[in-house]
Scaffold this motif. Sequence first.
Motif, mmCIF file in Angstrom:
data_model
loop_
_atom_site.group_PDB
_atom_site.id
_atom_site.type_symbol
_atom_site.label_atom_id
_atom_site.label_comp_id
_atom_site.label_asym_id
_atom_site.label_seq_id
_atom_site.Cartn_x
_atom_site.Cartn_y
_atom_site.Cartn_z
ATOM 1 N N ARG A 6 -3.267 4.540 -2.853
ATOM 2 C CA ARG A 6 -2.869 5.017 -1.738
ATOM 3 C C ARG A 6 -2.398 3.861 -0.601
ATOM 4 O O ARG A 6 -3.084 2.964 -0.384
ATOM 5 N N ARG A 7 -1.027 3.845 -0.308
ATOM 6 C CA ARG A 7 -0.356 2.592 0.304
ATOM 7 C C ARG A 7 0.027 2.917 1.755
ATOM 8 O O ARG A 7 0.035 4.115 2.172
ATOM 9 N N ASP A 8 0.269 1.986 2.428
ATOM 10 C CA ASP A 8 0.804 1.835 3.880
ATOM 11 C C ASP A 8 2.287 2.597 3.783
ATOM 12 O O ASP A 8 3.291 1.721 3.627
ATOM 13 N N VAL A 9 2.498 3.549 4.775
ATOM 14 C CA VAL A 9 3.528 4.301 4.846
ATOM 15 C C VAL A 9 4.474 3.329 5.442
ATOM 16 O O VAL A 9 5.852 3.256 5.134
ATOM 17 N N ASP A 230 1.548 20.198 9.768
ATOM 18 C CA ASP A 230 2.695 19.024 9.855
ATOM 19 C C ASP A 230 2.361 18.019 8.733
ATOM 20 O O ASP A 230 1.226 17.302 8.594
ATOM 21 N N PRO A 231 3.403 17.468 8.192
ATOM 22 C CA PRO A 231 3.041 16.811 7.132
ATOM 23 C C PRO A 231 2.597 15.321 7.263
ATOM 24 O O PRO A 231 1.910 14.702 6.306
ATOM 25 N N LEU A 232 2.535 14.941 8.577
ATOM 26 C CA LEU A 232 1.972 13.770 8.998
ATOM 27 C C LEU A 232 0.670 13.695 9.324
ATOM 28 O O LEU A 232 -0.144 12.921 9.014
ATOM 29 N N PHE A 233 -0.293 14.927 9.439
ATOM 30 C CA PHE A 233 -1.469 15.151 9.656
ATOM 31 C C PHE A 233 -2.178 14.466 8.492
ATOM 32 O O PHE A 233 -3.192 13.791 8.473
ATOM 33 N N TRP A 234 -1.555 14.714 7.366
ATOM 34 C CA TRP A 234 -2.336 14.092 6.070
ATOM 35 C C TRP A 234 -2.349 12.737 5.684
ATOM 36 O O TRP A 234 -3.278 12.077 5.467
ATOM 37 N N LEU A 235 -1.158 11.904 6.404
ATOM 38 C CA LEU A 235 -1.050 10.398 6.431
ATOM 39 C C LEU A 235 -1.943 9.842 7.410
ATOM 40 O O LEU A 235 -2.633 8.998 7.396
ATOM 41 N N HIS A 236 -2.421 10.824 8.373
ATOM 42 C CA HIS A 236 -3.358 10.370 9.718
ATOM 43 C C HIS A 236 -4.580 10.452 9.064
ATOM 44 O O HIS A 236 -5.322 9.486 9.116
ATOM 45 N N HIS A 237 -5.070 11.392 8.284
ATOM 46 C CA HIS A 237 -6.347 11.522 7.769
ATOM 47 C C HIS A 237 -6.514 10.633 6.885
ATOM 48 O O HIS A 237 -7.810 10.300 6.361
ATOM 49 N N CYS A 238 -5.491 10.314 5.938
ATOM 50 C CA CYS A 238 -5.625 9.413 4.899
ATOM 51 C C CYS A 238 -6.210 8.052 5.635
ATOM 52 O O CYS A 238 -6.987 7.221 4.973
ATOM 53 N N ASN A 239 -5.536 7.780 6.730
ATOM 54 C CA ASN A 239 -6.078 6.454 7.513
ATOM 55 C C ASN A 239 -7.318 6.450 7.874
ATOM 56 O O ASN A 239 -8.069 5.482 7.731
ATOM 57 N N ILE A 240 -7.874 7.569 8.337
ATOM 58 C CA ILE A 240 -8.989 7.605 8.840
ATOM 59 C C ILE A 240 -10.011 7.557 7.781
ATOM 60 O O ILE A 240 -11.016 6.948 7.739
ATOM 61 N N ASP A 241 -9.735 7.957 6.565
ATOM 62 C CA ASP A 241 -10.688 8.005 5.292
ATOM 63 C C ASP A 241 -10.836 6.639 4.798
ATOM 64 O O ASP A 241 -11.726 6.080 4.446
ATOM 65 N N ARG A 242 -9.533 5.816 5.158
ATOM 66 C CA ARG A 242 -9.450 4.446 4.635
ATOM 67 C C ARG A 242 -10.236 3.414 5.685
ATOM 68 O O ARG A 242 -10.910 2.775 5.092
ATOM 69 N N LEU A 243 -10.425 3.984 6.967
ATOM 70 C CA LEU A 243 -11.066 3.244 7.857
ATOM 71 C C LEU A 243 -12.750 3.510 7.400
ATOM 72 O O LEU A 243 -13.451 2.291 7.913
ATOM 73 N N ASP A 296 -5.080 -1.585 1.052
ATOM 74 C CA ASP A 296 -5.706 -2.678 2.086
ATOM 75 C C ASP A 296 -6.982 -2.048 2.657
ATOM 76 O O ASP A 296 -6.787 -1.210 3.505
ATOM 77 N N VAL A 297 -8.002 -2.634 2.487
ATOM 78 C CA VAL A 297 -9.130 -2.228 3.263
ATOM 79 C C VAL A 297 -9.940 -3.548 3.804
ATOM 80 O O VAL A 297 -10.911 -3.519 4.223
ATOM 81 N N LEU A 298 -8.836 -4.474 4.142
ATOM 82 C CA LEU A 298 -9.432 -5.380 4.711
ATOM 83 C C LEU A 298 -9.788 -5.300 6.027
ATOM 84 O O LEU A 298 -9.396 -4.586 6.796
ATOM 85 N N ASP A 299 -10.579 -6.291 6.636
ATOM 86 C CA ASP A 299 -11.222 -6.042 8.051
ATOM 87 C C ASP A 299 -10.206 -6.347 8.993
ATOM 88 O O ASP A 299 -9.701 -7.543 9.112
ATOM 89 N N PRO A 300 -9.609 -5.420 10.000
ATOM 90 C CA PRO A 300 -8.757 -5.766 10.955
ATOM 91 C C PRO A 300 -9.086 -6.318 12.048
ATOM 92 O O PRO A 300 -8.545 -7.100 12.681
#
Length: 476
Positions: A6-9, A230-243, A296-300
């Motif tokens: 899963r990549r950064d959009v 909203d197709p963007l919902f899924w990218l938002h939740h993908c990021n939450i899952d990544r966090l 990318d799961v590095l510590d921001p």
Amino acid sequence: MATRTRRDVWKLAEWDDTLLWYSRAVREMWDRPIADSTSWRYQAAIHEYVREGDPLATASDKLPKTAEQKRYWNQCQHNSWYFLPWHRWYLLYFEAIVAATVVELGGPADWSLPYWNYSDDSNPDARRLPPAFRAQTLPDGTPNALRVNIVRARGNNGAIVAGPEYSDLTCLTEPSYEADPVGGSPGFGGPKTVFNHSGGAVGFLEAVPHGSMHGAVGGWMGRFGTAGLDPLFWLHHCNIDRLWEVWLKRDPQHVNPTDADWLGMRFDFRDAKGKAVKRKVGDSVDTAAIGYEYEDVLDPLAPGGGLESLSSVEMTMADRPIPEMVGATEGPVALTGKPTTAHVEVSAPSGPALESLEADEAPPRVYVNVENVTGEGDPRAYKVFVNGEYAGLLPMFGVAEATAQTDKHPGGGLHYRLDVTDAVQRLQSEGNWNPADMQVTFVPAEEEAAEGALESLEAAEPEPSFQVGRVSVYFA
Ligand code: C2O
């Protein structure tokens, strides 16, 4: 099983294959009837379905049977320690359905869901909608299904949809996955609950950036029942899952619950073939084992960034002090379109917080609890100040759902716990901390959220009417 990445959009070209095929697959899924579990509308209904609030309802709709709806719809877990694992399984099956659709349409075999990293400090565009979600058409001139036209009130013009508070990552410093039972830490992952669709205490990550970014995008993203459209919902939740992965990796003390009630909980889904599946929370924790990884799961919060993990003070779950209530408002507080201040008189703690104060140990944590938030309307967030010092954001995502009385909604509203320790410490160091009169101010954040982005917001939005049952202060 091949591993999906899963990549950064924002690191993909506007019409990278991932986005081009996503748009085509969304259109295809959109055309399937709502009773088909691989249709766009069915997928959104898994999160929540409210017939009266369905913007796509037509008289000819044939909804799935009641038993089907009961088992698979209105399942999303909020204000719960199941928030993260439930949404993880939800994304996984959604991704598999989109990927199968991409293959059917002649696309690549390895389609994976991208994520929207709105917190990326190195990207000045991070809090704009990614270009593929704003474009009217695909490069070949056909309509782009990733753009939500009428409803996504902000951001389609390319404006920044939110200030940095909305995508703040302080949640990553929270050492405990699970919330304190009362008053103190909201936990990174939320409170221990049974099946909980809405209402109750909001976990740290679920509040910000999750709820805040839902509100910042607005439109369909603003409600449980339409968010998945909203197709963007899924990218938002993908990021939450990544966090969740980022949080686990950034500190060895950050661990998932080991409680059998968490590990053993199961949820129902339908897979890409429409087959019924039951998935256990305990089987969700290893993403590689279920077929994907993040680019990318590095510590921001790089060292020196000023946000040190609380666990650097060697606080394990067992040593955590029991939070003690040291003051509260006498009655409810109404939140309106104007700044509102609640006064809380704090009395000296009698329990462990006093001992640590006297022993001059690690400073106690201070939490402002905003209890039983109910109501509906804009703004989508309030900024909270303690004696004039900014202390955090209060997103209104989920409040309307938690206000309504239905079989799945308890109706008691949402309960926020803001960790205001840093604000209190700043006040202390400036000599401005007066616990005898703690002022908690709620400022509607809407107008500052996005300059120029609100032009298409309808003027006819209802007057905001949110009610807070009580504001209380806890030391821990
Ligand atoms: Cu179940 Cu972001 O929502």
